[in-house]
Design a protein around this motif. Structure first.
Motif, mmCIF file in Angstrom:
data_model
loop_
_atom_site.group_PDB
_atom_site.id
_atom_site.type_symbol
_atom_site.label_atom_id
_atom_site.label_comp_id
_atom_site.label_asym_id
_atom_site.label_seq_id
_atom_site.Cartn_x
_atom_site.Cartn_y
_atom_site.Cartn_z
ATOM 1 N N LEU A 217 0.842 -1.188 0.000
ATOM 2 C CA LEU A 217 0.000 0.000 0.000
ATOM 3 C C LEU A 217 0.881 1.243 0.000
ATOM 4 O O LEU A 217 1.998 1.233 0.519
ATOM 5 C CB LEU A 217 -0.889 0.007 1.244
ATOM 6 N N GLY A 218 0.370 2.305 -0.598
ATOM 7 C CA GLY A 218 1.126 3.550 -0.631
ATOM 8 C C GLY A 218 1.448 4.055 0.764
ATOM 9 O O GLY A 218 2.532 4.587 1.021
ATOM 10 N N ALA A 219 0.517 3.857 1.694
ATOM 11 C CA ALA A 219 0.748 4.302 3.073
ATOM 12 C C ALA A 219 1.884 3.526 3.715
ATOM 13 O O ALA A 219 2.620 4.068 4.547
ATOM 14 C CB ALA A 219 -0.538 4.136 3.882
ATOM 15 N N PHE A 299 -4.722 7.463 -1.922
ATOM 16 C CA PHE A 299 -4.070 6.324 -2.543
ATOM 17 C C PHE A 299 -5.093 5.282 -2.973
ATOM 18 O O PHE A 299 -6.043 4.987 -2.255
ATOM 19 C CB PHE A 299 -3.078 5.658 -1.576
ATOM 20 N N SER A 300 -4.861 4.740 -4.149
ATOM 21 C CA SER A 300 -5.584 3.557 -4.585
ATOM 22 C C SER A 300 -4.533 2.460 -4.696
ATOM 23 O O SER A 300 -3.791 2.401 -5.664
ATOM 24 C CB SER A 300 -6.247 3.789 -5.947
ATOM 25 N N GLY A 301 -4.423 1.635 -3.669
ATOM 26 C CA GLY A 301 -3.316 0.693 -3.618
ATOM 27 C C GLY A 301 -2.044 1.440 -3.279
ATOM 28 O O GLY A 301 -1.978 2.197 -2.336
ATOM 29 N N ARG A 302 -0.993 1.268 -4.121
ATOM 30 C CA ARG A 302 0.279 1.950 -3.865
ATOM 31 C C ARG A 302 0.410 3.240 -4.644
ATOM 32 O O ARG A 302 1.333 4.016 -4.425
ATOM 33 C CB ARG A 302 1.441 1.018 -4.215
ATOM 34 N N THR A 303 -0.465 3.470 -5.634
ATOM 35 C CA THR A 303 -0.350 4.650 -6.477
ATOM 36 C C THR A 303 -1.361 5.704 -6.067
ATOM 37 O O THR A 303 -2.417 5.396 -5.523
ATOM 38 C CB THR A 303 -0.576 4.290 -7.958
ATOM 39 N N VAL A 304 -1.019 6.948 -6.340
ATOM 40 C CA VAL A 304 -1.921 8.051 -6.028
ATOM 41 C C VAL A 304 -3.087 8.051 -7.010
ATOM 42 O O VAL A 304 -2.915 7.925 -8.208
ATOM 43 C CB VAL A 304 -1.185 9.401 -6.102
ATOM 44 N N ASP A 305 -4.292 8.178 -6.475
ATOM 45 C CA ASP A 305 -5.494 8.234 -7.292
ATOM 46 C C ASP A 305 -5.856 9.701 -7.515
ATOM 47 O O ASP A 305 -6.292 10.376 -6.575
ATOM 48 C CB ASP A 305 -6.642 7.506 -6.586
ATOM 49 N N PRO A 306 -5.670 10.242 -8.738
ATOM 50 C CA PRO A 306 -5.935 11.674 -8.970
ATOM 51 C C PRO A 306 -7.351 12.082 -8.612
ATOM 52 O O PRO A 306 -7.599 13.202 -8.166
ATOM 53 C CB PRO A 306 -5.669 11.842 -10.472
ATOM 54 N N ASP A 307 -8.324 11.178 -8.793
ATOM 55 C CA ASP A 307 -9.715 11.520 -8.526
ATOM 56 C C ASP A 307 -10.001 11.662 -7.034
ATOM 57 O O ASP A 307 -11.001 12.225 -6.636
ATOM 58 C CB ASP A 307 -10.645 10.453 -9.104
ATOM 59 N N ALA A 308 -9.098 11.121 -6.221
ATOM 60 C CA ALA A 308 -9.338 11.154 -4.784
ATOM 61 C C ALA A 308 -8.654 12.329 -4.099
ATOM 62 O O ALA A 308 -8.864 12.559 -2.919
ATOM 63 C CB ALA A 308 -8.862 9.853 -4.141
ATOM 64 N N VAL A 309 -7.791 13.056 -4.832
ATOM 65 C CA VAL A 309 -7.070 14.166 -4.225
ATOM 66 C C VAL A 309 -8.052 15.228 -3.743
ATOM 67 O O VAL A 309 -8.906 15.684 -4.490
ATOM 68 C CB VAL A 309 -6.069 14.783 -5.224
ATOM 69 N N GLY A 310 -7.933 15.594 -2.489
ATOM 70 C CA GLY A 310 -8.807 16.614 -1.927
ATOM 71 C C GLY A 310 -10.104 16.076 -1.390
ATOM 72 O O GLY A 310 -10.882 16.804 -0.791
ATOM 73 N N GLU A 311 -10.374 14.780 -1.584
ATOM 74 C CA GLU A 311 -11.595 14.192 -1.079
ATOM 75 C C GLU A 311 -11.297 13.405 0.193
ATOM 76 O O GLU A 311 -10.227 12.828 0.342
ATOM 77 C CB GLU A 311 -12.209 13.254 -2.126
ATOM 78 N N ARG A 312 -12.248 13.357 1.082
ATOM 79 C CA ARG A 312 -12.083 12.557 2.299
ATOM 80 C C ARG A 312 -12.745 11.214 2.056
ATOM 81 O O ARG A 312 -13.943 11.146 1.821
ATOM 82 C CB ARG A 312 -12.701 13.257 3.495
ATOM 83 N N PRO A 313 -11.986 10.109 2.081
ATOM 84 C CA PRO A 313 -12.549 8.809 1.806
ATOM 85 C C PRO A 313 -13.616 8.429 2.833
ATOM 86 O O PRO A 313 -13.560 8.813 3.996
ATOM 87 C CB PRO A 313 -11.343 7.859 1.917
ATOM 88 N N PRO A 315 -15.640 5.727 5.264
ATOM 89 C CA PRO A 315 -15.132 4.635 6.082
ATOM 90 C C PRO A 315 -15.209 3.292 5.376
ATOM 91 O O PRO A 315 -14.496 2.364 5.719
ATOM 92 C CB PRO A 315 -16.053 4.667 7.314
ATOM 93 N N GLU A 316 -16.109 3.174 4.388
ATOM 94 C CA GLU A 316 -16.248 1.896 3.705
ATOM 95 C C GLU A 316 -15.237 1.670 2.624
ATOM 96 O O GLU A 316 -15.198 0.623 2.006
ATOM 97 C CB GLU A 316 -17.664 1.792 3.095
ATOM 98 N N ARG A 317 -14.398 2.650 2.354
ATOM 99 C CA ARG A 317 -13.442 2.508 1.268
ATOM 100 C C ARG A 317 -12.528 1.319 1.500
ATOM 101 O O ARG A 317 -11.991 1.121 2.587
ATOM 102 C CB ARG A 317 -12.589 3.786 1.164
ATOM 103 N N ASP A 318 -12.322 0.520 0.455
ATOM 104 C CA ASP A 318 -11.481 -0.668 0.549
ATOM 105 C C ASP A 318 -10.029 -0.276 0.368
ATOM 106 O O ASP A 318 -9.603 0.058 -0.737
ATOM 107 C CB ASP A 318 -11.899 -1.671 -0.540
ATOM 108 N N VAL A 319 -9.251 -0.339 1.434
ATOM 109 C CA VAL A 319 -7.859 0.107 1.341
ATOM 110 C C VAL A 319 -6.988 -0.892 0.607
ATOM 111 O O VAL A 319 -5.856 -0.618 0.300
ATOM 112 C CB VAL A 319 -7.280 0.360 2.758
ATOM 113 N N ASP A 320 -7.504 -2.072 0.344
ATOM 114 C CA ASP A 320 -6.706 -3.082 -0.342
ATOM 115 C C ASP A 320 -6.917 -3.056 -1.841
ATOM 116 O O ASP A 320 -6.436 -3.928 -2.547
ATOM 117 C CB ASP A 320 -7.048 -4.480 0.187
ATOM 118 N N SER A 321 -7.671 -2.057 -2.345
ATOM 119 C CA SER A 321 -7.941 -2.012 -3.777
ATOM 120 C C SER A 321 -6.680 -1.711 -4.548
ATOM 121 O O SER A 321 -5.760 -1.113 -4.040
ATOM 122 C CB SER A 321 -8.989 -0.955 -4.079
#
Length: 321
Positions: A217-219, A299-313, A315-321
């Motif tokens: 994971l990116g984190a 992050f979507s997996g290990r890479t940065v997801d441009p669509d998620a920048v600035g958004e607060r995920p 709680p149901e978001r799958d961190v293993d995607s």
């Protein structure tokens, strides 16, 4: 030639080239290559490791040629002195490390990356390969011949890498080690401990990990970086503060100091650690700190997801995607 080129350009352009030249700094090139290696897609790990190997081989070749040729920089040789050049600048002049590094690293990235169209990547890389070497002439730290030779050698290393790394990147690390060891035996002392250490660390670590899978994971990578960077900073500080005396004589002619041995080992561990980072970070994926950080970052997996920048995920978001 340095004086004529500098005086022909407006001062604002000269200052711009003084900033642009930092894109060819060794630290900048290694950082770019390492970040793309860490955060690139897992299926491209071979290509991204090849870029790292090209960067290390560039360092080895530069260390060898500079230390053997020992050509004085124009800012020291010019009469009258170049008033626009830095008062002091370390190292020898031929070939230009900035030019070789820019051509090798940005050229390799243009070949292996899949961002945009090929002609767009080649255009950007080509602009950097021309502008960075030219900046070295403008600020008076290299001759025109230095930068032309450096750029040609850098592009040549990319061609060699593409030819010998079809199945494995290991041969490129081996080539790097052979180059710098040969240069050291011929008397070069220009960055040889750094180059030998990095080449050795890359060769050993990649040989062990090349056929293993790692998709952390990116984190996890960010957390590992936060843990490792302070350690590296302490090691570097100790290296500058502690003096180690003594050494060995090889074949009755080559003297190797204990300090050089320790520096080489340190660079080997540091570069090997950079290569191993994604594999080590994978082991952190299930930790609570990583999962919390993963939810908070784009992050979507290990890479940065441009669509998620600035958004607060959510709680149901799958961190293993």
């Amino acid at each position: 030639m340095n004086r004529a080129i500098n005086e022909a350009l407006p001062q604002v352009v000269v200052e711009a080239f003084g900033i642009l030249t930092t894109l060819g700094d060794g630290a900048t090139l290694v950082a770019v290559a390492a970040l793309l290696y860490w955060f690139g897609a897992a299926e491209d790990h071979h290509d991204r490791a090849m870029v790292l190997a090209v960067a290390v081989t560039t360092l080895a070749l530069v260390a060898g040629l500079k230390g053997i040729l020992e050509v004085q920089r124009p800012l020291y040789a010019a009469q009258p002195p170049l008033e626009f050049a830095p008062e002091t600048y370390p190292g020898w002049s031929t070939p230009s490390a900035h030019s070789m590094g820019a051509a090798a690293v940005y050229g390799a990235l243009a070949v292996v990356m899949d961002v945009g169209k090929r002609w767009q990547r080649y255009t950007v890389a080509g602009a950097l390969v021309v502008a960075i070497p030219f900046s070295r002439v403008v600020i008076g730290v290299h001759y025109v011949g230095d930068v032309i030779l450096g750029a040609l050698l850098g592009l040549g290393l990319v061609a060699v890498a593409l030819r010998i790394t079809n199945r494995s990147v290991t041969p490129m690390f081996a080539l790097s080690l052979a180059i710098v060891v040969g240069a050291f035996l011929l008397g070069s002392e220009e960055y040889t401990t750094m180059a030998i250490g990095a080449s050795l660390g890359g060769l050993v670590t990649w040989s062990v990990l090349e056929n293993r899978e790692a998709d952390p994971l990116g984190a996890s990578l960010l957390l590992l970086g936060l843990l490792v960077l302070p350690v590296l900073a302490v090691v570097r500080l100790l290296d500058s503060l502690i003096a180690v005396e003594g050494g060995f004589v090889i074949a009755g002619t080559v003297t190797v100091s204990l300090l050089a041995i320790l520096e080489t080992a340190g660079f080997a561990v540091a570069f090997g650690g950079a290569i191993a980072a994604p594999y080590v970070a994978t082991e952190l994926d299930d930790s609570r700190a990583v999962r919390k950080l993963q939810r908070a970052l784009p992050f979507s997996g290990r890479t940065v997801d441009p669509d998620a920048v600035g958004e607060r995920p959510t709680p149901e978001r799958d961190v293993d995607s």
